[in-house]
Design a protein around this motif. Structure first.
Motif, PDB file in Angstrom:
ATOM      1  N   ASP A   1     -15.382  11.534  17.281  1.00  0.00           N
ATOM      2  CA  ASP A   1     -16.494  11.465  16.313  1.00  0.00           C
ATOM      3  C   ASP A   1     -15.988  11.468  14.873  1.00  0.00           C
ATOM      4  O   ASP A   1     -16.779  11.309  13.938  1.00  0.00           O
ATOM      5  N   HIS A   2     -14.667  11.628  14.684  1.00  0.00           N
ATOM      6  CA  HIS A   2     -14.103  11.616  13.333  1.00  0.00           C
ATOM      7  C   HIS A   2     -13.190  10.414  13.086  1.00  0.00           C
ATOM      8  O   HIS A   2     -13.048   9.991  11.950  1.00  0.00           O
TER       9      HIS A   2
ATOM     10  N   HIS B   1      -8.997  15.239  11.887  1.00  0.00           N
ATOM     11  CA  HIS B   1      -8.462  15.582  13.207  1.00  0.00           C
ATOM     12  C   HIS B   1      -8.793  14.490  14.212  1.00  0.00           C
ATOM     13  O   HIS B   1      -9.704  13.691  14.011  1.00  0.00           O
TER      14      HIS B   1
ATOM     15  N   HIS C   1     -10.421  13.771  16.890  1.00  0.00           N
ATOM     16  CA  HIS C   1     -11.571  13.706  17.801  1.00  0.00           C
ATOM     17  C   HIS C   1     -12.364  12.441  17.505  1.00  0.00           C
ATOM     18  O   HIS C   1     -12.522  12.053  16.348  1.00  0.00           O
TER      19      HIS C   1
ATOM     20  N   HIS D   1      -8.935  23.897  17.109  1.00  0.00           N
ATOM     21  CA  HIS D   1     -10.012  22.996  17.549  1.00  0.00           C
ATOM     22  C   HIS D   1      -9.406  21.664  18.016  1.00  0.00           C
ATOM     23  O   HIS D   1      -9.879  21.069  18.971  1.00  0.00           O
TER      24      HIS D   1
ATOM     25  N   ASP E   1     -13.820  20.041  11.431  1.00  0.00           N
ATOM     26  CA  ASP E   1     -14.543  20.927  12.363  1.00  0.00           C
ATOM     27  C   ASP E   1     -13.900  22.308  12.448  1.00  0.00           C
ATOM     28  O   ASP E   1     -14.194  23.063  13.370  1.00  0.00           O
TER      29      ASP E   1
HETATM   30 ZN   LIG Z   1     -13.770  18.001  16.478  1.00  0.00          ZN
END
Ligand SMILES: [Zn+2]
Ligand SMILES: [Zn+2]
Length: 352
Positions: free
Chosen positions: A100-101, A96, A98, A195, A212
């Motif tokens: 941090d990914h 996804h 975000h 999310h 997540d």
């Molecule tokens: Zn996330």
């Protein structure tokens, strides 16, 4: 148990070593811990099956993240007694959009020509990051004003929001999952919006990489759909339900944070219950009119830094869900109608 536990997304730091798993058909999996931000950990996964060498997620690209990723590849190469480098990756799959990914892609793209995939609805986060940030920042300023956050504090929160994403260099995405038929060789994807808009979970044999969408120790963060279409609690709860039906025969669920999950259905039911309880708590609190900022404070207490924004978004997602369903009313409608854009909205539970 304090509610702030559900807001904070800090990773326990005790498991900072690469761990190894196997699927029922013998696919080899390395779980690589990355320090995405100071004291905030995320997992990338390296999967080795038949002719496939797949990296799932890439961490943030900040601080020690990229070194952790490089060390993780080396640890897997040693454990599996195979030469393994960024060069030899066949694909990179992002769960996804975000930071941090996917933030580590800036680094990975320089070292690997492997095609990068993400779902259509999160593609823009990777390729047009500045535009996405500007859009969300504008909507967030509006959300925070409605929520009753004072203007100077709201400005600071928007800055914090943008700060963590500004270093990422937007770059290529090579394929999107729906266009690829939600499948790549032995990997199958399910779209689970909530999310994030384009969140997917990825199934390989009896193993699920769930990003997540479902986490073992915290309920994944929710933000109002008013900030980004196809997010929000309605979509999230629907996606939990569709995952229950789709992910039968899953033995092991590996998330982007927290410990592996061995009872996916049981964990999904727990997360559904957390949200139901929170919705009920808000309905009780809104016996008297309150703003989202007040509800956030009641639910999560005193929080600091980025967690202030996370708590407001979490409270906002639940209020939005109830309001969408006609369970709340705007108690200060006159003031709201006549007071311009800066009048905080006071919600109240509708009595039947
Ligand atoms: Zn996330
Ligand atoms: Zn995450």
């Amino acid at each position: 148990m304090s509610y702030s536990r559900y807001v904070t997304v800090r990773q326990h730091a005790q498991n900072q070593k690469v761990r190894f798993f196997e699927s029922s058909r013998g696919a080899r999996i390395a779980q690589i811990p990355l320090e995405a931000f100071p004291d905030f950990w995320v997992y990338a996964y390296l999967v080795f099956v038949d002719e496939w060498r797949v990296l799932i997620d890439s961490g943030s690209g900040f601080g020690k993240n990229n070194q952790n990723l490089e060390d993780g590849l080396a640890a897997a190469a040693e454990a599996w007694q195979r030469p393994l480098s960024f060069d030899s990756l066949t694909h990179i799959l992002i769960t996804h959009g975000h930071i941090d990914h996917f933030g580590g892609l800036g680094f990975v793209r320089e070292k690997s020509a492997a095609p990068i995939g993400i779902h259509e609805l999160d593609q823009h986060n990777l390729t047009h990051t500045e535009e996405r940030l500007a859009e969300v920042a504008r909507r967030m300023a509006c959300f925070l004003a409605d929520a009753g956050v004072p203007e100077d504090e709201a400005g600071q929160l928007v800055e914090i929001y943008k700060l963590t994403k500004l270093d990422y260099q937007p770059g290529r995405v090579d394929f999107t999952y729906e266009a690829a038929g939600m499948k790549l060789g032995p990997f199958e994807m399910l779209h689970v919006p909530g999310h994030s808009a384009g969140h997917v979970v990825i199934r390989l044999d009896d193993v699920l990489f769930c990003g997540d969408h479902v986490l073992s120790e915290i309920s994944p963060h929710q933000a109002p759909e008013g900030l980004t279409l196809n997010t929000g609690l309605s979509h999230y709860l629907q996606s939990l339900q569709s995952l229950l039906g789709w992910a039968t025969n899953i033995r092991l669920t590996l998330g982007g944070h927290n410990e592996p999950i061995h009872d996916l259905a049981g964990r999904i039911v727990e997360i559904q219950q957390i949200h139901q309880n929170r919705l009920n708590e808000i309905l009780a609190l809104l016996d008297e009119p309150h703003t989202i900022a007040e509800i956030s404070h009641q639910l999560f207490g005193e929080v600091h830094g980025y967690n202030v924004l996370l708590a407001l978004e979490e409270a906002g997602a639940h209020v939005e869900y109830l309001h969408q369903r006609g369970l709340l009313r705007i108690a200060n409608l006159n003031e709201f109608t006549n007071g311009g854009g800066h009048t905080p909205i006071r919600y109240q539970t509708l009595l039947d």
